[in-house]
Design an enzyme around this catalytic site. Sequence first.
Site, PDB file in Angstrom:
ATOM      1  N   TYR A  17      14.539  14.356  39.283  1.00 61.74           N
ATOM      2  CA  TYR A  17      13.631  13.313  40.025  1.00 61.74           C
ATOM      3  C   TYR A  17      12.249  13.287  39.435  1.00 61.74           C
ATOM      4  CZ  TYR A  17      16.474  13.297  44.307  1.00 61.74           C
ATOM      5  OH  TYR A  17      17.593  13.609  45.230  1.00 61.74           O
ATOM      6  N   ARG A  33      10.631  -1.579  48.354  1.00 57.80           N
ATOM      7  CA  ARG A  33      11.285  -1.050  47.151  1.00 57.80           C
ATOM      8  C   ARG A  33      12.166  -1.946  46.557  1.00 57.80           C
ATOM      9  NH1 ARG A  33      14.592   4.401  48.772  1.00 57.80           N
ATOM     10  NH2 ARG A  33      12.698   4.958  48.980  1.00 57.80           N
ATOM     11  N   SER A  93      26.539  17.949  46.932  1.00 54.49           N
ATOM     12  CA  SER A  93      26.000  16.736  47.437  1.00 54.49           C
ATOM     13  C   SER A  93      27.057  15.697  46.696  1.00 54.49           C
ATOM     14  CB  SER A  93      24.412  16.189  46.621  1.00 54.49           C
ATOM     15  OG  SER A  93      24.284  14.890  46.746  1.00 54.49           O
TER      16      SER A  93
END
Length: 335
Positions: free
Chosen positions: A54, A227, A151
């Site tokens: 990230y 966003r 994940s």
Amino acid sequence: MEFRHLGNSGLKVSAVSYGNWITHGSQLEVEQATACVRAALEAGITTFDTADVYAGGRAEAILGDALAGARREGLEILTKVYFPTGPGPNDTGLSRKHIREAINSSLRRLKTDYVDLYQAHRYDYATPLSETMAAFADIVRAGKALYIGVSEWTAEQIHEAHTLAADLGFSLVSNQPRYNALYRVIEAEVVPICQELGISQVVFSPMEQGILSGKYRPGERPPAGSRATHEGEGARFIRRVLRDDVLLRVQQLIPLAQEENLTMAQLAVAWVLQNGNVASAITGGSRPEQVRNNAAAAGRKLAPETMADIDSILGSVIERDGAMVGTTSPKQRLR
């Protein structure tokens, strides 16, 4: 705040957690990001999710700084490994080499001696699963991670990894999938196998990138600062599902939220938490008030009639195809 066990382990996590994908290190200034983390702590959130990829590692570093001064024993810090973190051929994937180097870098950025949950961010088709799980076992034995998760893995991949972990003397306790009222692809196979094996879901995008908050309206431009208006990863993801047929149905959920005395965002988070296999719903937020609003969904039980009405209203725009699970894992190395 409500707390739930993570899989069959003794670890408890906050039902609503705070994640900094997209926001920290990219959309938010450090001061604003820190304010959001502090708001999460004040709201009773103890579980914080990030990843080494990230914002090129900046998200981990910002989170580490923001949590400074908080009692470490009272936190659950989650991070991930898989995606490229450097220019070299071994700076990606789930090889023993990359996992060892990635955990050390993550701990340095997070300013902690260990993470509570270390997760395989995707499945690595280029590395033997036995090598990956042996490397995770080493990380656990070294005390650098207390628990291991994955994940966006398929039911078959999770089952195989769980078996290998048991043989190596540690437990696979979680899977982190995308899951919300509009996107339910894990319900067909992943949730049943995880319930059987004692593995929890720690889900991301409970609001489907903000769409389930109701702020995006059909036929209208996205709100300023949302966003969808940002150039970058966040906008790329939300535009996949920012369709008028979806937005029209989401607007019809507003009366249900009002009847439950919830905001639309809280309704979306509460819906996710009705699934007993979900240990925590990862929420974001670019302002402290958003973080506090999301946290207030913890412990809310929706009426059976509300759950049925949500299904009826969303109807054909719900994505349920279990074949989509795992499709975000590249079939070969990214480089």
